[in-house]
Design a protein around this motif. Structure first.
Motif: not given
Length: 311
Positions: A34-62
């Motif tokens: 019964g947990v509501r997870i709105p778009p601004q939730a910490a979980l969703r923010q982490a997921k969006r950032w990691l999803s973006e990183l997952g589309t890159r060819d490399t992360l060595l330039d971070l």
């Protein structure tokens, strides 16, 4: 219990994609409670950032800021995933409310998000260690109760979790835990998450030639644990520590050490002390079994051989 979220040594797009996949499973588990997870939730923010990183060819330039943001996102994501794997199929509405605050990253009225994550993570550690944690039935959010009941062999223990934010407050936190557990018929365990007690950032990015996060934590944590044990053993004002069978404290960190690439430097340092003068005979043997069950859960959750000390 086996986990399908395997630890990653290197910071890669593939690692980010697997964490995002695990977060999807966590979201399903949270929704079933019964947990509501709105778009601004910490979980969703982490997921969006990691999803973006997952589309890159490399992360060595971070850059350093992005590496720190990634460390924080990964630490939160992995914690929430592991918590989700031990929720069970019998939701409790008040526990679900606390869980919802944690997932959304909203500061609860009776503690910080860090406190709630520590509490839920300890429950996960106990479960992964085979200690069968459960929550005592309660009807009000403010009702006094131990954080967990846990079982080793034929004996139940009451477990109280504290997350002090400074060295000075750690003794007070242990005393408060003893007061809360006083009068309970079961032997007591006090768990202290000391991660935020030293002013050391557990997601710090260490550069070549600098001390790793684990090295910074080790000496400070050992000194604090020894001081807490001395406090328990030397307390004479009342008998509130008389049923404390085990005190364990730990620090957790999830960061990267940068040399030619970004290498994960993550894990847990745990020290556990049993008090034979507080317990005797069968209780003492069960207390020793309780604390020696913890490495199994630590290995499962971190993927690293745990750094442990028993006293």
């Amino acid at each position: 219990m086996e986990s399908d979220l395997q630890p990653h040594r290197d910071l890669t797009p593939a690692a980010c994609r697997s964490i995002v996949q695990a977060l999807g499973k966590a979201e399903s588990s949270f929704r079933s409670w019964g947990v509501r997870i709105p778009p601004q939730a910490a979980l969703r923010q982490a997921k969006r950032w990691l999803s973006e990183l997952g589309t890159r060819d490399t992360l060595l330039d971070l850059n350093a800021a992005d590496l720190k943001k990634t460390s924080e996102a990964v630490a939160l994501a992995v914690d929430l995933y592991h918590i989700s794997t031990t929720l069970g199929n019998d939701p409790h509405p008040l526990v679900g409310a606390e869980l919802g605050q944690t997932v959304r990253g909203a500061p609860p009225s009776n503690g910080s998000v860090q406190d709630f994550i520590a509490q839920f993570w300890i429950g996960t550690l106990l479960a992964q260690s085979g200690l069968k944690p459960r929550i005592e039935a309660f009807d009000r959010m403010d009702e006094t109760r131990p954080d967990f009941l846990a079982e080793w062999g034929t004996m139940d223990f009451v477990v109280e979790v504290k997350c002090p934010k400074s060295r000075e407050s750690a003794k007070r936190a242990v005393s408060t835990a003893a007061n809360q557990l006083r009068g309970k018929p079961q032997p007591a365990v006090i768990a202290v998450d000391a991660t935020y007690a030293f002013g050391i950032d557990p997601t710090f990015i260490s550069r070549e030639g600098n001390d790793r996060v684990r090295d910074q934590f080790r000496a400070a944590h050992t000194a604090l644990h020894n001081a807490l044990v001395k406090h328990v053993e030397g307390y004479r004002r009342s008998d509130k520590f008389s049923r404390v069978a085990v005190l364990f404290s730990f620090v957790r960190f999830w960061s990267w050490h940068i040399e030619s690439s970004a290498e994960r430097d993550a894990g847990i340092i745990l020290i556990s002390t049993a008090f034979p003068t507080a317990c005797h005979g069968l209780v003492s043997r069960h207390a020793d079994g309780f604390q020696r069950s913890l490495p199994k859960g630590i290995q499962q959750l971190t993927g690293n051989p745990p750094q442990l000390k028993w006293t």
